[in-house]
Write an enzyme that holds these catalytic residues in place. Structure first.
Site, PDB file in Angstrom:
ATOM      1  N   ASP A   1      -4.228   1.841  -2.613  1.00 30.87           N
ATOM      2  CA  ASP A   1      -4.596   3.233  -2.384  1.00 30.87           C
ATOM      3  C   ASP A   1      -3.881   3.792  -1.162  1.00 30.87           C
ATOM      4  OD1 ASP A   1      -6.114   1.435  -0.779  1.00 30.87           O
ATOM      5  OD2 ASP A   1      -7.395   3.100  -0.184  1.00 30.87           O
ATOM      6  N   GLU A   2      -3.868   5.098  -1.064  1.00 29.28           N
ATOM      7  CA  GLU A   2      -3.486   5.820   0.148  1.00 29.28           C
ATOM      8  C   GLU A   2      -2.247   5.224   0.821  1.00 29.28           C
ATOM      9  OE1 GLU A   2      -7.771   7.586   1.644  1.00 29.28           O
ATOM     10  OE2 GLU A   2      -7.203   5.582   2.310  1.00 29.28           O
TER      11      GLU A   2
ATOM     12  N   ASP B   1      -6.679  -4.280   6.704  1.00 31.52           N
ATOM     13  CA  ASP B   1      -6.391  -2.846   6.808  1.00 31.52           C
ATOM     14  C   ASP B   1      -5.498  -2.638   8.032  1.00 31.52           C
ATOM     15  OD1 ASP B   1      -6.675   0.119   6.621  1.00 31.52           O
ATOM     16  OD2 ASP B   1      -8.233  -0.450   5.189  1.00 31.52           O
TER      17      ASP B   1
ATOM     18  N   HIS C   1      -2.033   0.653   4.115  1.00 33.28           N
ATOM     19  CA  HIS C   1      -3.103   0.063   4.936  1.00 33.28           C
ATOM     20  C   HIS C   1      -2.683  -1.318   5.464  1.00 33.28           C
ATOM     21  CE1 HIS C   1      -6.173   3.134   4.322  1.00 33.28           C
ATOM     22  NE2 HIS C   1      -5.847   3.178   3.044  1.00 33.28           N
TER      23      HIS C   1
END
Length: 547
Positions: free
Chosen positions: A320-321, A180, A251
């Site tokens: 994601d994100e 991350d 991330h």
């Protein structure tokens, strides 16, 4: 009895004298049962002091504990099904498979009482079992927990401990969130700076990202490749699959801090970036270049060697994100969009995922990612972790993709367990033990044809505000016991979940957690050392409430 998860059928008699074990019980391990026999000798033997020697062939039927494989049980109980029979001759455990037999052994340990979960025998303890039988098998094949070791690193021994705790609850998937913005936790030999640089940050925010407090102690750590091999092998012995996650294309700040060329160098001075010390979603994402693809192909090549397909067929790619601001500002990214003919920056993110979908499928693996990966289309074999509620899972299952249900609103265990002021760094929704117990992985909107694509569910444990093992324990337990029953126990269609019955059984199960050394949340709220007074959580004053 206080068995958790609740078995399908249990008929245990109170009108007959229990079977009492002598000081030196004998074990008869039939063909193919060696793994469970080793586990019983090691774990049950530690708690009881028993050596559990193998019975002599001529006396096998007289052994106190008898282990058998019986594939015929699978017809009614499924491939992980088992049967336990207890009478005056002892106890026989039969499994439809090696996994089923192992789950039978976990039930046996529960039947023996909380002290059977200790690491050494207590003086004067006498062991016995009630006469009767248990027949059982799980509802879902994917019964998991995601553990975030990127935000706060959990040393290897802690991961092994959590594998044991999952197995004790008949959970069979450990999803490890390995990378991350705040840290890279797995050794990649061809890219050594990923751990030399990316595994360490100078400090960490103390509390939610709105908190003004900082822990100025540098934080980090990583697993060597041999550590990973040990974790995977340890899990496999306990019939737990480990699913690794390498997050792309967002991330990724820890990776970019280690190798600045991975970032969008035409809009950001990536050489000045460090591993992120804050929480949230970093704007620093991977550049959409062929060089970046080759870099991560090298990462995944080493990953596949560490996670053999027979124990880890799925590889999680995150997805994601992913903020798009840098791609919008980058001339190189905009040129890439034109070259690929994709639909803007969202299409660029889908291109990343589709590339690794194809790459992994060519190597016999299945890609799984968070539900954002649905945007742009997926190969037929890809699966989806539905975290933004049920919608992503419903869409994926309807399109023929397998789904793991893990909606934030129900099974994010970093979220607070009560709304009182003593909850440590309270985050997100209030999700009590009863709330988790009432979670239903298969939404009613799914047709029967689509519902078969729900592989199961997992509880997710994000560790931004969980700085050590005790904090993880507090957030996870006892709610993971409720989750385990949701994904294991197959209830009659006419029956709902029996919260009162579960709560009654939890009284005995809490004693098991105590024996296992789990720092779980007490029914009356956190103990003094479990609180974090003055550390801001979420929501805070000025933020909209989360409901």
């Amino acid at each position: 009895m206080d068995l958790i998860p609740l078995p399908r059928n249990a008929a245990l008699r109170e009108d007959a004298a229990p079977y009492a074990f002598g000081p030196e019980p004998v074990l008869d391990a039939g063909p193919g049962t060696g793994g469970t026999a080793r586990w019983l000798r090691r774990e049950l033997g530690a708690a009881t002091g028993w050596g559990l020697p193998q019975a002599r062939p001529e006396a096998a039927g007289e052994a106190d504990i008898r282990l058998r494989l019986d594939p015929r049980l699978g017809a009614d109980l499924g491939p992980e099904g088992y049967r336990i029979g207890i009478d005056g001759s002892g106890v026989e455990l039969a499994g439809a498979s090696a996994a089923g037999l192992f789950w039978a052994a976990q039930t046996l340990r529960q039947l023996l009482g909380a002290d059977a979960h200790r690491k050494a025998p207590l003086p004067g303890r006498v062991w016995s079992l009630p006469h009767g039988s248990v027949e059982d098998g799980p509802r879902f094949g994917w019964r998991g927990m995601m553990l975030d070791v990127a935000r706060h690193f959990m040393p290897k021994d802690g991961v092994l401990r959590y594998i044991d705790l999952l197995a004790a609850h008949k959970l069979n998937v450990l999803h490890l969130h390995l990378t991350d913005d705040q840290g890279w936790r797995i050794e990649i030999k061809r890219h050594p700076r990923l751990t030399e640089v990316g595994a360490w940050r100078p400090r960490s925010r103390w509390g939610h990202r709105a908190s003004p407090l900082w822990n100025e102690t540098p934080h980090g750590g990583f697993y060597t490749q041999d550590d990973i091999r040990e974790i995977v092998a340890y899990a496999a012995e306990r019939h737990v699959r480990v699913v690794p996650e390498i997050d792309v294309p967002g991330h990724s700040q820890a990776a970019i801090a280690a190798y600045p060329e991975l970032g969008n160098t035409d809009v950001v001075d990536t050489a000045a970036l460090g591993v992120w010390d804050d929480w949230g979603v970093s704007e620093n994402v991977l550049a959409p270049t062929e060089d970046v693809l080759r870099f991560y192909e090298g990462v995944f090549e080493e990953l596949l060697e560490l996670f053999p397909v027979e124990v880890s067929p799925f590889v999680h790619v995150g997805g994601d994100e992913c903020p798009k601001a840098q791609w919008r500002a980058s001339a190189a990214a905009q040129e890439r969009i034109r070259e690929l003919g994709v639909a803007g920056e969202d299409g660029l993110q889908s291109w990343f995922i589709r590339h690794f979908d194809t790459w992994l499928a060519a190597r016999g693996r299945r890609l799984i990612g968070w539900d954002e990966i649905l945007e742009g289309g997926l190969a037929p074999g890809a699966a989806v972790s539905s975290w933004r509620g049920y919608a992503g899972g419903i869409a994926a299952a309807g399109a023929g993709h397998d789904v793991v249900m893990c909606p934030e609103q129900q099974v994010y265990l970093d979220h607070r367990q009560a709304d009182g002021p003593d909850e440590p760094v309270p985050i997100g929704y209030v999700r009590s033990l009863e709330d988790v117990y009432r979670f239903e992985p298969v939404p009613p909107q799914l047709s029967p044809e689509a519902a078969v694509h729900v592989l199961g569910a997992q509880a997710n444990v994000w560790t931004e505000v969980m700085e050590n093992q005790g904090r993880v324990d507090y957030q996870v337990f006892p709610r993971l016991a409720a989750f385990a029953e949701v994904v294991w126990s197959r209830l009659p269609e006419s029956a709902g979940r029996d919260w009162d019955g579960f709560e009654e059984r939890m009284a005995g199960h809490r004693a098991r957690l105590d024996a296992l050394g789990v720092d779980h949340r007490p029914p009356g709220g956190p103990l003094p050392w479990q609180r974090r007074p003055g550390v801001l959580g979420r929501p805070i004053d000025g933020e909209p409430p989360i409901v």
